[in-house]
Design a protein around this motif. Structure first.
Motif, PDB file in Angstrom:
ATOM      1  N   VAL A 103      13.360 -13.776 -12.700  1.00  0.00           N
ATOM      2  CA  VAL A 103      12.728 -12.475 -12.460  1.00  0.00           C
ATOM      3  C   VAL A 103      13.624 -11.400 -13.073  1.00  0.00           C
ATOM      4  CG1 VAL A 103      11.976 -10.806 -10.707  1.00  0.00           C
ATOM      5  CG2 VAL A 103      11.615 -13.254 -10.332  1.00  0.00           C
ATOM      6  N   THR A 104      13.047 -10.613 -13.978  1.00  0.00           N
ATOM      7  CA  THR A 104      13.832  -9.574 -14.650  1.00  0.00           C
ATOM      8  C   THR A 104      13.490  -8.170 -14.190  1.00  0.00           C
ATOM      9  OG1 THR A 104      12.256  -9.415 -16.473  1.00  0.00           O
ATOM     10  CG2 THR A 104      14.100 -10.962 -16.732  1.00  0.00           C
ATOM     11  N   ASP A 105      12.353  -8.001 -13.512  1.00  0.00           N
ATOM     12  CA  ASP A 105      11.972  -6.685 -13.022  1.00  0.00           C
ATOM     13  C   ASP A 105      11.045  -6.851 -11.824  1.00  0.00           C
ATOM     14  OD1 ASP A 105      11.835  -3.873 -12.927  1.00  0.00           O
ATOM     15  OD2 ASP A 105      10.043  -3.822 -14.183  1.00  0.00           O
ATOM     16  N   ALA A 106      11.138  -5.932 -10.892  1.00  0.00           N
ATOM     17  CA  ALA A 106      10.271  -5.942  -9.716  1.00  0.00           C
ATOM     18  C   ALA A 106       9.856  -4.511  -9.417  1.00  0.00           C
ATOM     19  CB  ALA A 106      10.999  -6.545  -8.525  1.00  0.00           C
ATOM     20  N   ARG A 107       8.571  -4.278  -9.470  1.00  0.00           N
ATOM     21  CA  ARG A 107       8.030  -2.954  -9.134  1.00  0.00           C
ATOM     22  C   ARG A 107       7.234  -3.114  -7.845  1.00  0.00           C
ATOM     23  NH1 ARG A 107       7.494  -4.112 -14.190  1.00  0.00           N
ATOM     24  NH2 ARG A 107       5.286  -4.596 -14.125  1.00  0.00           N
ATOM     25  N   LEU A 108       7.658  -2.399  -6.818  1.00  0.00           N
ATOM     26  CA  LEU A 108       7.003  -2.494  -5.521  1.00  0.00           C
ATOM     27  C   LEU A 108       6.456  -1.149  -5.100  1.00  0.00           C
ATOM     28  CD1 LEU A 108       9.382  -4.938  -5.101  1.00  0.00           C
ATOM     29  CD2 LEU A 108       7.894  -5.071  -3.135  1.00  0.00           C
ATOM     30  N   HIS A 109       5.282  -1.195  -4.519  1.00  0.00           N
ATOM     31  CA  HIS A 109       4.701  -0.005  -3.915  1.00  0.00           C
ATOM     32  C   HIS A 109       4.452  -0.349  -2.455  1.00  0.00           C
ATOM     33  CE1 HIS A 109       1.534   2.837  -2.736  1.00  0.00           C
ATOM     34  NE2 HIS A 109       2.291   3.659  -3.428  1.00  0.00           N
ATOM     35  N   VAL A 110       5.129   0.368  -1.576  1.00  0.00           N
ATOM     36  CA  VAL A 110       4.988   0.140  -0.143  1.00  0.00           C
ATOM     37  C   VAL A 110       4.444   1.415   0.477  1.00  0.00           C
ATOM     38  CG1 VAL A 110       6.192  -0.430   2.007  1.00  0.00           C
ATOM     39  CG2 VAL A 110       6.927  -1.472  -0.146  1.00  0.00           C
ATOM     40  N   ASN A 111       3.299   1.309   1.120  1.00  0.00           N
ATOM     41  CA  ASN A 111       2.672   2.438   1.783  1.00  0.00           C
ATOM     42  C   ASN A 111       2.498   2.078   3.251  1.00  0.00           C
ATOM     43  OD1 ASN A 111       1.235   4.672   2.533  1.00  0.00           O
ATOM     44  ND2 ASN A 111      -0.555   4.230   1.277  1.00  0.00           N
ATOM     45  N   MET A 112       3.156   2.843   4.102  1.00  0.00           N
ATOM     46  CA  MET A 112       3.050   2.635   5.546  1.00  0.00           C
ATOM     47  C   MET A 112       2.490   3.911   6.150  1.00  0.00           C
ATOM     48  SD  MET A 112       6.748   0.954   6.207  1.00  0.00           S
ATOM     49  CE  MET A 112       6.788  -0.764   6.607  1.00  0.00           C
ATOM     50  N   ASN A 113       1.342   3.784   6.789  1.00  0.00           N
ATOM     51  CA  ASN A 113       0.753   4.944   7.440  1.00  0.00           C
ATOM     52  C   ASN A 113      -0.041   4.492   8.658  1.00  0.00           C
ATOM     53  OD1 ASN A 113      -1.916   4.207   6.545  1.00  0.00           O
ATOM     54  ND2 ASN A 113      -1.407   5.033   4.529  1.00  0.00           N
ATOM     55  N   THR A 114      -0.777   5.406   9.253  1.00  0.00           N
ATOM     56  CA  THR A 114      -1.523   5.070  10.467  1.00  0.00           C
ATOM     57  C   THR A 114      -2.644   4.077  10.207  1.00  0.00           C
ATOM     58  OG1 THR A 114      -2.913   7.019  10.146  1.00  0.00           O
ATOM     59  CG2 THR A 114      -0.993   7.258  11.593  1.00  0.00           C
ATOM     60  N   SER A 115      -3.042   3.918   8.954  1.00  0.00           N
ATOM     61  CA  SER A 115      -4.081   2.941   8.615  1.00  0.00           C
ATOM     62  C   SER A 115      -3.522   1.534   8.458  1.00  0.00           C
ATOM     63  CB  SER A 115      -4.782   3.335   7.314  1.00  0.00           C
ATOM     64  OG  SER A 115      -5.443   4.558   7.474  1.00  0.00           O
ATOM     65  N   GLY A 116      -2.221   1.412   8.306  1.00  0.00           N
ATOM     66  CA  GLY A 116      -1.615   0.098   8.162  1.00  0.00           C
ATOM     67  C   GLY A 116      -0.486   0.084   7.151  1.00  0.00           C
ATOM     68  N   ASN A 117      -0.085  -1.115   6.786  1.00  0.00           N
ATOM     69  CA  ASN A 117       0.994  -1.344   5.827  1.00  0.00           C
ATOM     70  C   ASN A 117       0.391  -2.005   4.598  1.00  0.00           C
ATOM     71  OD1 ASN A 117       3.079  -0.580   7.780  1.00  0.00           O
ATOM     72  ND2 ASN A 117       2.517  -2.473   8.803  1.00  0.00           N
ATOM     73  N   PHE A 118       0.661  -1.438   3.441  1.00  0.00           N
ATOM     74  CA  PHE A 118       0.090  -1.936   2.192  1.00  0.00           C
ATOM     75  C   PHE A 118       1.223  -2.136   1.197  1.00  0.00           C
ATOM     76  CE2 PHE A 118      -2.777   0.885   4.411  1.00  0.00           C
ATOM     77  CZ  PHE A 118      -3.914   0.101   4.559  1.00  0.00           C
ATOM     78  N   ILE A 119       1.392  -3.384   0.758  1.00  0.00           N
ATOM     79  CA  ILE A 119       2.492  -3.709  -0.161  1.00  0.00           C
ATOM     80  C   ILE A 119       1.912  -4.365  -1.402  1.00  0.00           C
ATOM     81  CG2 ILE A 119       4.628  -5.015  -0.461  1.00  0.00           C
ATOM     82  CD1 ILE A 119       4.821  -5.046   2.663  1.00  0.00           C
ATOM     83  N   THR A 120       2.272  -3.812  -2.557  1.00  0.00           N
ATOM     84  CA  THR A 120       1.869  -4.371  -3.839  1.00  0.00           C
ATOM     85  C   THR A 120       3.136  -4.627  -4.646  1.00  0.00           C
ATOM     86  OG1 THR A 120      -0.156  -3.068  -3.790  1.00  0.00           O
ATOM     87  CG2 THR A 120       0.480  -4.012  -5.912  1.00  0.00           C
ATOM     88  N   ALA A 121       3.271  -5.852  -5.151  1.00  0.00           N
ATOM     89  CA  ALA A 121       4.445  -6.222  -5.934  1.00  0.00           C
ATOM     90  C   ALA A 121       4.007  -6.703  -7.310  1.00  0.00           C
ATOM     91  CB  ALA A 121       5.234  -7.321  -5.233  1.00  0.00           C
ATOM     92  N   SER A 122       4.642  -6.163  -8.322  1.00  0.00           N
ATOM     93  CA  SER A 122       4.403  -6.576  -9.703  1.00  0.00           C
ATOM     94  C   SER A 122       5.749  -6.986 -10.291  1.00  0.00           C
ATOM     95  CB  SER A 122       3.790  -5.419 -10.490  1.00  0.00           C
ATOM     96  OG  SER A 122       3.613  -5.780 -11.836  1.00  0.00           O
ATOM     97  N   LEU A 123       5.880  -8.267 -10.559  1.00  0.00           N
ATOM     98  CA  LEU A 123       7.139  -8.798 -11.069  1.00  0.00           C
ATOM     99  C   LEU A 123       7.025  -9.096 -12.556  1.00  0.00           C
ATOM    100  CD1 LEU A 123       7.829 -11.432  -8.249  1.00  0.00           C
ATOM    101  CD2 LEU A 123       8.426  -9.005  -8.274  1.00  0.00           C
ATOM    102  N   THR A 124       8.135  -9.052 -13.239  1.00  0.00           N
ATOM    103  CA  THR A 124       8.210  -9.487 -14.624  1.00  0.00           C
ATOM    104  C   THR A 124       9.187 -10.652 -14.667  1.00  0.00           C
ATOM    105  OG1 THR A 124       7.816  -7.249 -15.440  1.00  0.00           O
ATOM    106  CG2 THR A 124       8.732  -8.823 -17.006  1.00  0.00           C
ATOM    107  N   GLY A 125       8.755 -11.716 -15.299  1.00  0.00           N
ATOM    108  CA  GLY A 125       9.587 -12.905 -15.384  1.00  0.00           C
ATOM    109  C   GLY A 125      10.121 -13.126 -16.785  1.00  0.00           C
TER     110      GLY A 125
END
Length: 141
Positions: free
Chosen positions: A51-73
Protein backbone atom coordinates in the motif's frame (compact mmCIF):
# COMPACT_ATOMS: atom_id res chain seq x y z
CA UNK A 1 -18.00 48.16 34.53
CA UNK A 2 -18.08 45.22 36.93
CA UNK A 3 -14.42 44.27 36.32
CA UNK A 4 -13.26 47.70 37.52
CA UNK A 5 -14.81 46.98 40.93
CA UNK A 6 -12.89 43.69 41.32
CA UNK A 7 -9.31 43.46 42.55
CA UNK A 8 -6.81 43.62 39.68
CA UNK A 9 -5.69 39.97 40.09
CA UNK A 10 -9.25 38.65 40.08
CA UNK A 11 -10.12 40.71 37.00
CA UNK A 12 -6.97 39.51 35.21
CA UNK A 13 -7.72 35.87 36.05
CA UNK A 14 -11.29 36.32 34.82
CA UNK A 15 -10.13 37.78 31.50
CA UNK A 16 -7.53 35.03 31.02
CA UNK A 17 -10.20 32.42 31.74
CA UNK A 18 -12.49 33.96 29.13
CA UNK A 19 -9.68 33.95 26.56
CA UNK A 20 -8.92 30.28 27.19
CA UNK A 21 -12.60 29.41 26.97
CA UNK A 22 -12.87 31.34 23.70
CA UNK A 23 -9.87 29.63 22.16
CA UNK A 24 -11.07 26.13 23.01
CA UNK A 25 -14.58 26.94 21.81
CA UNK A 26 -13.15 27.99 18.44
CA UNK A 27 -11.93 24.45 17.76
CA UNK A 28 -8.29 24.93 18.61
CA UNK A 29 -8.54 22.10 21.13
CA UNK A 30 -7.17 19.47 18.73
CA UNK A 31 -8.43 17.14 16.05
CA UNK A 32 -11.98 15.84 16.10
CA UNK A 33 -12.84 12.19 16.74
CA UNK A 34 -13.41 11.73 12.98
CA UNK A 35 -10.02 13.27 12.16
CA UNK A 36 -8.26 11.05 14.71
CA UNK A 37 -9.99 7.92 13.37
CA UNK A 38 -9.12 8.88 9.79
CA UNK A 39 -5.47 9.35 10.74
CA UNK A 40 -5.36 6.07 12.69
CA UNK A 41 -6.90 4.16 9.78
CA UNK A 42 -4.54 5.89 7.33
CA UNK A 43 -1.52 4.94 9.43
CA UNK A 44 -2.77 1.34 9.71
CA UNK A 45 -3.20 1.05 5.94
CA UNK A 46 0.19 2.64 5.25
CA UNK A 47 1.90 0.10 7.52
CA UNK A 48 0.91 -2.71 5.13
CA UNK A 49 3.41 -3.76 2.44
CA UNK A 50 1.93 -3.16 -0.99
CA UNK A 51 0.00 0.00 0.00
CA UNK A 52 1.55 3.28 -1.11
CA UNK A 53 -1.29 5.71 -0.39
CA UNK A 54 -4.46 5.79 1.69
CA UNK A 55 -7.14 8.43 1.32
CA UNK A 56 -9.83 8.26 3.98
CA UNK A 57 -12.97 10.25 4.43
CA UNK A 58 -14.56 9.86 7.84
CA UNK A 59 -17.84 11.62 8.55
CA UNK A 60 -19.35 11.30 12.01
CA UNK A 61 -22.60 13.07 12.70
CA UNK A 62 -26.04 12.53 14.20
CA UNK A 63 -27.03 10.46 11.16
CA UNK A 64 -24.24 7.97 11.76
CA UNK A 65 -20.64 7.14 10.91
CA UNK A 66 -19.58 7.01 7.27
CA UNK A 67 -16.10 5.84 6.28
CA UNK A 68 -14.78 5.67 2.74
CA UNK A 69 -11.26 4.40 2.05
CA UNK A 70 -9.43 4.60 -1.26
CA UNK A 71 -6.07 2.88 -1.27
CA UNK A 72 -3.33 2.83 -3.87
CA UNK A 73 -1.24 -0.29 -4.12
CA UNK A 74 2.05 -1.20 -5.71
CA UNK A 75 0.49 -4.08 -7.65
CA UNK A 76 -0.66 -3.89 -11.23
CA UNK A 77 -2.98 -6.89 -11.29
CA UNK A 78 -6.00 -7.98 -9.28
CA UNK A 79 -4.13 -10.72 -7.43
CA UNK A 80 -1.45 -8.39 -6.04
CA UNK A 81 -3.99 -5.72 -5.14
CA UNK A 82 -6.24 -8.30 -3.45
CA UNK A 83 -3.34 -9.47 -1.28
CA UNK A 84 -2.56 -5.92 -0.17
CA UNK A 85 -6.23 -5.17 0.53
CA UNK A 86 -6.57 -8.43 2.46
CA UNK A 87 -3.79 -7.30 4.79
CA UNK A 88 -4.90 -3.66 5.03
CA UNK A 89 -8.54 -4.31 5.91
CA UNK A 90 -8.00 -6.01 9.29
CA UNK A 91 -5.45 -3.37 10.29
CA UNK A 92 -7.83 -0.55 9.37
CA UNK A 93 -10.98 -2.15 10.80
CA UNK A 94 -9.23 -2.79 14.11
CA UNK A 95 -9.18 1.00 14.56
CA UNK A 96 -13.00 1.15 14.37
CA UNK A 97 -13.73 -1.16 17.30
CA UNK A 98 -15.12 1.73 19.38
CA UNK A 99 -17.86 2.41 16.82
CA UNK A 100 -21.15 0.60 17.32
CA UNK A 101 -22.44 1.33 13.84
CA UNK A 102 -21.72 2.99 10.54
CA UNK A 103 -21.09 2.31 6.91
CA UNK A 104 -17.79 1.43 5.29
CA UNK A 105 -16.55 1.19 1.74
CA UNK A 106 -13.07 0.43 0.48
CA UNK A 107 -11.23 -0.07 -2.80
CA UNK A 108 -7.60 -0.40 -3.80
CA UNK A 109 -6.26 0.86 -7.11
CA UNK A 110 -3.15 0.17 -9.14
CA UNK A 111 -0.68 3.08 -9.37
CA UNK A 112 -2.08 4.08 -12.78
CA UNK A 113 -5.74 3.56 -11.68
CA UNK A 114 -6.27 1.00 -14.46
CA UNK A 115 -7.04 -1.90 -12.09
CA UNK A 116 -9.12 -1.78 -8.93
CA UNK A 117 -10.23 -4.30 -6.37
CA UNK A 118 -12.97 -4.14 -3.75
CA UNK A 119 -13.84 -6.26 -0.76
CA UNK A 120 -15.87 -8.62 -2.96
CA UNK A 121 -12.59 -9.90 -4.44
CA UNK A 122 -11.80 -11.19 -0.94
CA UNK A 123 -15.06 -13.10 -0.70
CA UNK A 124 -17.04 -10.45 1.16
CA UNK A 125 -20.67 -10.44 0.04
CA UNK A 126 -22.13 -8.54 2.99
CA UNK A 127 -23.60 -5.08 3.29
CA UNK A 128 -21.79 -1.78 3.74
CA UNK A 129 -22.31 -2.10 7.51
CA UNK A 130 -19.12 -1.43 9.44
CA UNK A 131 -20.13 -4.11 11.94
CA UNK A 132 -20.53 -6.68 9.13
CA UNK A 133 -17.12 -5.74 7.69
CA UNK A 134 -15.50 -6.16 11.09
CA UNK A 135 -17.18 -9.51 11.74
CA UNK A 136 -16.02 -10.84 8.39
CA UNK A 137 -12.46 -9.49 8.21
CA UNK A 138 -11.46 -9.57 11.88
CA UNK A 139 -12.72 -13.11 12.48
CA UNK A 140 -10.90 -14.82 9.63
CA UNK A 141 -8.12 -17.31 10.39
Amino acid sequence: MILSKLPRRVASAFIIGLLILGITACGLGGPSKAERLGKDMHDAAMSVPGVTDARLHVNMNTSGNFITASLTGTGTDQSELSQALGKALPAMLEKTKDLDNGSFSVSIFSPDDSVSVGSDALGYTGTSSLVDFREYFLNQP
